[in-house]
Write a protein that holds these residues in place. Sequence first.
Motif, PDB file in Angstrom:
ATOM      1  N   UNK A 128       0.812  -1.210   0.000  1.00 34.89           N
ATOM      2  CA  UNK A 128       0.000   0.000   0.000  1.00 34.89           C
ATOM      3  C   UNK A 128       0.845   1.259   0.000  1.00 34.89           C
ATOM      4  N   UNK A 129       2.161   1.113   0.135  1.00 37.38           N
ATOM      5  CA  UNK A 129       3.035   2.277   0.016  1.00 37.38           C
ATOM      6  C   UNK A 129       3.039   2.816  -1.409  1.00 37.38           C
ATOM      7  N   UNK A 130       2.661   1.953  -2.362  1.00 40.26           N
ATOM      8  CA  UNK A 130       2.568   2.370  -3.751  1.00 40.26           C
ATOM      9  C   UNK A 130       1.103   2.605  -4.104  1.00 40.26           C
ATOM     10  N   UNK A 131       0.780   3.729  -4.758  1.00 37.53           N
ATOM     11  CA  UNK A 131      -0.607   3.934  -5.214  1.00 37.53           C
ATOM     12  C   UNK A 131      -1.063   2.782  -6.099  1.00 37.53           C
ATOM     13  N   UNK A 132      -2.360   2.526  -6.078  1.00 36.33           N
ATOM     14  CA  UNK A 132      -2.920   1.374  -6.792  1.00 36.33           C
ATOM     15  C   UNK A 132      -2.499   1.332  -8.258  1.00 36.33           C
ATOM     16  N   UNK A 133      -2.693   2.442  -8.977  1.00 41.74           N
ATOM     17  CA  UNK A 133      -2.400   2.443 -10.409  1.00 41.74           C
ATOM     18  C   UNK A 133      -0.896   2.348 -10.680  1.00 41.74           C
ATOM     19  N   UNK A 134      -0.082   2.951  -9.819  1.00 38.66           N
ATOM     20  CA  UNK A 134       1.371   2.864  -9.992  1.00 38.66           C
ATOM     21  C   UNK A 134       1.829   1.416  -9.823  1.00 38.66           C
ATOM     22  N   UNK A 135       1.301   0.742  -8.823  1.00 38.89           N
ATOM     23  CA  UNK A 135       1.659  -0.659  -8.597  1.00 38.89           C
ATOM     24  C   UNK A 135       1.186  -1.528  -9.760  1.00 38.89           C
ATOM     25  N   UNK A 136      -0.024  -1.266 -10.265  1.00 44.86           N
ATOM     26  CA  UNK A 136      -0.548  -2.050 -11.387  1.00 44.86           C
ATOM     27  C   UNK A 136       0.301  -1.846 -12.635  1.00 44.86           C
TER      28      UNK A 136
END
Length: 287
Positions: A128-136
Motif C-alpha cells: 500500500x506504500x505504492x498507489x494502486x495504479x502505480x503498482x498495477x
Amino acid sequence: MSVAVVRQGVGGAKLRALRRNRLALTGGVIAAVFVLAAICAPLIAPYDPAQPDFGHVLAEPSWSHWFGTDDLGRDQLSRIVYGARASMQVGVLAVLLAFVVGVPLGLAAGYYGRLTDGAVSRLTDTMMAFPFLVLAVGLAAILGPSLTNATIAIGISQIPAVIRITRAETLRLKHVDYVAAAVANGGGDGTVLFRHILPNATSSLIVQATVGVPAAIIGEALLSFLGLGVQPPDASLGVMLSSAQSFLAPAPWMAVFPGLAIVAATLAFNLLGDGLRDVLDPRGATR
C-alpha cells in the motif's frame, strides 16, 4: 420465531431499502447493461470490431454507424461493445483474484494475531506504500503486455485492500458471543473461521467487490492506453482512447464515446457500491 424467518425478514427489509435508493438502483441497472453487453457482445455488435473499412474512414455518427468510425473505418459502437467485454472481464477476474488471495490472509491475520498478523500487516503496508495504479503499471510492465497479465497485475494491486477489510472484520467478529460459544463447544479453527466469521463478514466484502470492479475497469483502460494491456487490433476502451489522440480535432467522437463508456461503467458500479454500503454495512454508510 425461527432463525430462518428472522433472517428472511431482515433480508427482505434490506432489499426494500435498496429498491428505495434510486441512485443505487440506477447504478445497478447500468451495471447490468454493461455485463449483458459483455456477455452478448457477438450478438450485439453490428460489425466486426477489428475489420477495417477504408471506404468509411473517420465517418461521422450516422444511422449505419451510430458512434462513427475510427481512422481505419472500424465501427466505434462495435469496438466499444467488445471493449466493455474486456473491461468486465478484467473487473470480475481481478477482483476474484484479489479475494482468493486476500480473504484467507486477512482471516489468518485477524484470527491468529501475533506473528501471523505482523507478517501479513507488513506485507500489506509495503504494497500500500505504492498507489494502486502505480503498482498495477509496474507489475504489468514486469509481466508483459497482454489482457491476462493486466488482469493479474490489477488483481495483485487490489489484494492489500481486501486483506485490510477482512482482517478488520475478523478482529471485530472473533470476540462476539456466538464465536466464543463455537470455540467453547469444541469448534476448530476452520469451523470458526469459515462457518461463523467469514459468513458474517460477507456484507463488507460484497461492498468491497463493488468498489474494486470500477477501480479495475479504470486500471485496465490505463494499462491498455499505455500499451500494457489489450493489444491492437483487439478492442479495448483504453486502446480506443490511445488511438484517438491524433484525431481529436477532425474526429472527436473517437475519444468522446469510449470516454463516456468508461465514465458510465465506473459511475454505475460506484453508485451500486454506495447503495449496498448503506444497506449492508450501516456503520460505513455515507448518508
